[in-house]
Every structure is written in structure tokens, then in C-alpha cells.
Scaffold this motif. Structure first.
Motif, short mmCIF file in Angstrom:
data_model
loop_
_atom_site.label_atom_id
_atom_site.label_comp_id
_atom_site.label_asym_id
_atom_site.label_seq_id
_atom_site.Cartn_x
_atom_site.Cartn_y
_atom_site.Cartn_z
N ALA A 1 0.91 -1.20 0.06
CA ALA A 1 0.06 0.10 -0.10
C ALA A 1 0.71 1.20 0.09
O ALA A 1 0.60 2.07 -0.60
CB ALA A 1 -0.75 -0.09 1.18
N ILE A 2 2.06 1.22 0.72
CA ILE A 2 2.83 2.53 0.64
C ILE A 2 3.34 2.60 -0.57
O ILE A 2 3.61 3.59 -0.98
CB ILE A 2 4.15 2.05 1.85
CG1 ILE A 2 3.36 2.01 3.26
CG2 ILE A 2 5.04 3.30 1.70
CD1 ILE A 2 4.20 1.73 4.31
N VAL A 3 4.00 1.43 -1.17
CA VAL A 3 4.59 1.89 -2.41
C VAL A 3 3.66 2.27 -3.53
O VAL A 3 3.65 3.08 -4.44
CB VAL A 3 5.24 0.38 -3.18
CG1 VAL A 3 5.59 0.52 -4.55
CG2 VAL A 3 6.41 -0.18 -2.10
N ASP A 4 2.20 1.56 -3.63
CA ASP A 4 1.18 2.28 -4.35
C ASP A 4 1.04 3.59 -4.18
O ASP A 4 0.93 4.59 -5.04
CB ASP A 4 -0.13 1.24 -4.08
CG ASP A 4 -1.12 1.87 -5.07
OD1 ASP A 4 -0.82 1.64 -6.23
OD2 ASP A 4 -2.48 2.05 -4.61
N TYR B 1 4.22 10.55 -5.56
CA TYR B 1 5.54 11.02 -6.26
C TYR B 1 5.65 10.04 -7.48
O TYR B 1 6.47 8.87 -7.28
CB TYR B 1 6.62 10.74 -5.42
CG TYR B 1 6.07 11.41 -4.07
CD1 TYR B 1 6.57 12.68 -3.85
CD2 TYR B 1 5.60 10.78 -2.85
CE1 TYR B 1 6.27 13.16 -2.59
CE2 TYR B 1 5.36 11.33 -1.60
CZ TYR B 1 5.86 12.73 -1.64
OH TYR B 1 5.51 13.34 -0.46
N PRO B 2 5.18 10.21 -8.57
CA PRO B 2 4.84 9.21 -9.67
C PRO B 2 6.19 8.79 -10.60
O PRO B 2 6.28 7.76 -11.35
CB PRO B 2 3.84 9.67 -10.71
CG PRO B 2 4.09 11.19 -10.41
CD PRO B 2 4.37 11.40 -9.13
N GLU B 3 7.16 9.55 -10.38
CA GLU B 3 8.46 9.33 -11.18
C GLU B 3 9.81 8.59 -10.22
O GLU B 3 10.02 9.39 -9.40
CB GLU B 3 8.71 10.11 -11.92
CG GLU B 3 7.86 10.76 -13.14
CD GLU B 3 7.68 9.67 -14.10
OE1 GLU B 3 8.48 8.87 -14.27
OE2 GLU B 3 6.54 9.71 -14.61
N PRO B 4 10.33 7.72 -10.83
CA PRO B 4 9.74 6.81 -11.68
C PRO B 4 8.68 5.80 -11.16
O PRO B 4 8.79 5.57 -9.97
CB PRO B 4 11.07 5.66 -11.89
CG PRO B 4 12.06 5.82 -10.58
CD PRO B 4 11.78 7.11 -9.95
N ILE C 1 4.85 0.62 -10.30
CA ILE C 1 3.64 -0.08 -10.60
C ILE C 1 3.36 0.54 -12.08
O ILE C 1 2.65 1.58 -12.01
CB ILE C 1 2.78 -0.17 -9.59
CG1 ILE C 1 2.93 -0.57 -8.40
CG2 ILE C 1 1.66 -0.97 -10.05
CD1 ILE C 1 1.95 -0.43 -7.11
N PRO C 2 3.59 -0.26 -13.23
CA PRO C 2 3.19 0.21 -14.36
C PRO C 2 1.83 0.58 -14.52
O PRO C 2 1.04 -0.04 -13.96
CB PRO C 2 3.52 -1.01 -15.34
CG PRO C 2 4.67 -1.55 -14.65
CD PRO C 2 4.27 -1.58 -13.33
N LEU C 3 1.53 1.41 -15.55
CA LEU C 3 0.05 2.01 -16.04
C LEU C 3 -0.52 0.90 -16.98
O LEU C 3 -1.69 0.76 -16.72
CB LEU C 3 0.11 3.45 -16.29
CG LEU C 3 0.33 4.41 -15.24
CD1 LEU C 3 0.51 5.65 -16.12
CD2 LEU C 3 -0.58 4.54 -14.18
N ASP C 4 0.41 0.42 -17.82
CA ASP C 4 -0.11 -0.48 -18.85
C ASP C 4 -0.81 -1.68 -18.17
O ASP C 4 0.03 -2.22 -17.35
CB ASP C 4 0.92 -0.94 -19.64
CG ASP C 4 0.60 -1.91 -20.60
OD1 ASP C 4 0.09 -1.65 -21.92
OD2 ASP C 4 0.71 -3.21 -20.31
N ARG D 1 1.52 -8.19 -14.39
CA ARG D 1 2.77 -8.94 -14.27
C ARG D 1 3.52 -8.85 -13.20
O ARG D 1 4.14 -9.65 -12.34
CB ARG D 1 3.80 -9.11 -15.50
CG ARG D 1 3.01 -9.52 -16.83
CD ARG D 1 2.83 -11.34 -16.61
NE ARG D 1 2.04 -11.76 -17.91
CZ ARG D 1 1.44 -12.81 -17.83
NH1 ARG D 1 0.90 -13.11 -16.78
NH2 ARG D 1 0.88 -13.38 -19.06
N VAL D 2 3.70 -7.27 -12.87
CA VAL D 2 4.73 -6.76 -11.86
C VAL D 2 3.96 -7.21 -10.52
O VAL D 2 4.53 -7.76 -9.45
CB VAL D 2 4.64 -5.34 -11.94
CG1 VAL D 2 5.11 -4.69 -10.66
CG2 VAL D 2 5.72 -4.90 -13.10
#
Length: 213
Positions: free
Chosen positions: A68-71, A77-80, A83-86, A92-93
Motif C-alpha cells: 500500500a505504501i509503494v502504491d 510521487y509518480p517518477e519513476p 507499478i506500471p500503468l499498462d 505481471r509486476v
């Protein structure tokens, strides 16, 4: 920003990697889970109701649970991005991250191992056999996912993602527990690459202020 962390907690390690990859500075506040500091009323009431580490404090916002913290960090703070948007890449991630964080880590964390030994009376040998069994089960699954879907230098691409943030601490813990990981060459290749990456290096347990050898 504050991070309530324990040096040898793999869940805390995940978040330290994520913060370092994003270049975010924070105050490190040690919580010694070996002595039960995570159960102290002040911590549970004011920092993390789950009575666990890690816990992130960002202004007036408090959050536990590493995924939850990483999300949250990705959203604010989206960069980088970790968790990909695609949709396919994201899936997969998360698939690999959940395998580590939901299937492997919960059955081998400190409170489970202590319960096995202190309450159920498992011997040190039985406790170690338990740990190694679940490492073998989980790492075999990780290796199959990487064989099927790995792309680039990391788990899923040319930049680290949440999958790498979860996998590297799990491998570090398994090696610390003297598990034989030679059957998982793809995973070990990623782990060795991470050892040379500045963000992963600075997040290592031995680099933390509460480290005890």
C-alpha cells in the motif's frame, strides 16, 4: 516524511528501496520488532494500528503495509513508476510481487517463526525446515514466472519495479537463512544486479542506523 522501519524487516526493506528509487528523503525511525516495540500502545495508537513495520508518515497521512505504501508513493510521487500503468505490465509486476508478499513472506516472518518455536514447540531444526520448504515453494514459482515473462535486465523491463522491490529482500533473507538458491538463476541474476544499484545498496539492512550484526 518519516519511515518507521526495522533494519532486518523485508517489508521495510521493500519500502526503503522504493523511496531510494524515487529519490525521496525521509527520517528513519527504528522500531525494534525483536523486542516488541511494534506492540507498544503509543506506536499502535498513533502510527500503525496493524502493530507492524513499516509505517510511512507523510505530513498528516499515516500508512502501513508495504505494498500500500509503494502504491501511495507511485500516486503521489509518480517518477519513476514502480507499478506500471499498462494493464498487462501492471498485472505481471503485481503477480510476482504478490507471490513474494502474500505466499512466501507471511509464512516465514518473525512472528510465525516465533510461534512455531515458542508456542508449538518446534525445534530449531524443524523451524529451519519450515522456512526452507516455503522458500523452495515460492522461489520455484518466481523462477517460472521469470522464465515465462521476464523482459530486460530486471524482472519486467529495463528499470526496477515493485516486483524487484519485493524479490530482492526475499532473496537477501533466504541467503541469510542459509537457503540454497542455486536452482533459481534468473532470480539470482536480478539480485546480483541489485547489489550494484545505488538505490538497492543504500536500502540494505547493514546500511540502516539500527543495524545489529
Amino acid at each position: 516524511m518519516q519511515l518507521h522501519s526495522f533494519f532486518n524487516s523485508s517489508t521495510s526493506y521493500r519500502v526503503r528501496i522504493a523511496l531510494a528509487l524515487k529519490g525521496l528523503s525521509y527520517d528513519y525511525l527504528p522500531v525494534n520488532i525483536r523486542t516488541g516495540a511494534h506492540h507498544e500502545p503509543q506506536y499502535v495508537e498513533h502510527i500503525n494500528p496493524s502493530a507492524a513495520v513499516p509505517a510511512l508518515v507523510d505530513g498528516d497521512f499515516r500508512l502501513g503495509q508495504s505494498l500500500a505504501i509503494v502504491d501511495y508513493l507511485d500516486a503521489v510521487y509518480p517518477e519513476p513508476r514502480l507499478i506500471p500503468l499498462d494493464p498487462h505490465q501492471r498485472a505481471r509486476v503485481l503477480e510476482l510481487a504478490y507471490l513474494v508478499s502474500c505466499d512466501m513472506h507471511p509464512v516465514n516472518n518473525l512472528r510465525v517463526l516465533r510461534y512455531l518455536q515458542d508456542v508449538l514447540g518446534a525445534s530449531p531444526e524443524q523451524k529451519d525446515a519450515w522456512y526452507r520448504h516455503w522458500i523452495t515453494e515460492g522461489m520455484a514459482g518466481v523462477e517460472r514466472l521469470l522464465a515465462r515473462d521476464r523482459q530486460g535486465d530486471w524482472c519486467f523491463g529495463d528499470q526496477p519495479t515493485l516486483a524487484d522491490c519485493c524479490l530482492v529482500p526475499q532473496i537477501a533473507n533466504a541467503l541469510r537463512m542459509n537457503c540454497d538458491l542455486s536452482a533459481y538463476p534468473r532470480s539470482l541474476e536480478i539480485y546480483r544486479r541489485a547489489l550494484e544499484h545505488p538505490a538497492f545498496e543504500v536500502a540494505q539492512p547493514q546500511r540502516q542506523p539500527d543495524y545489529v550484526g
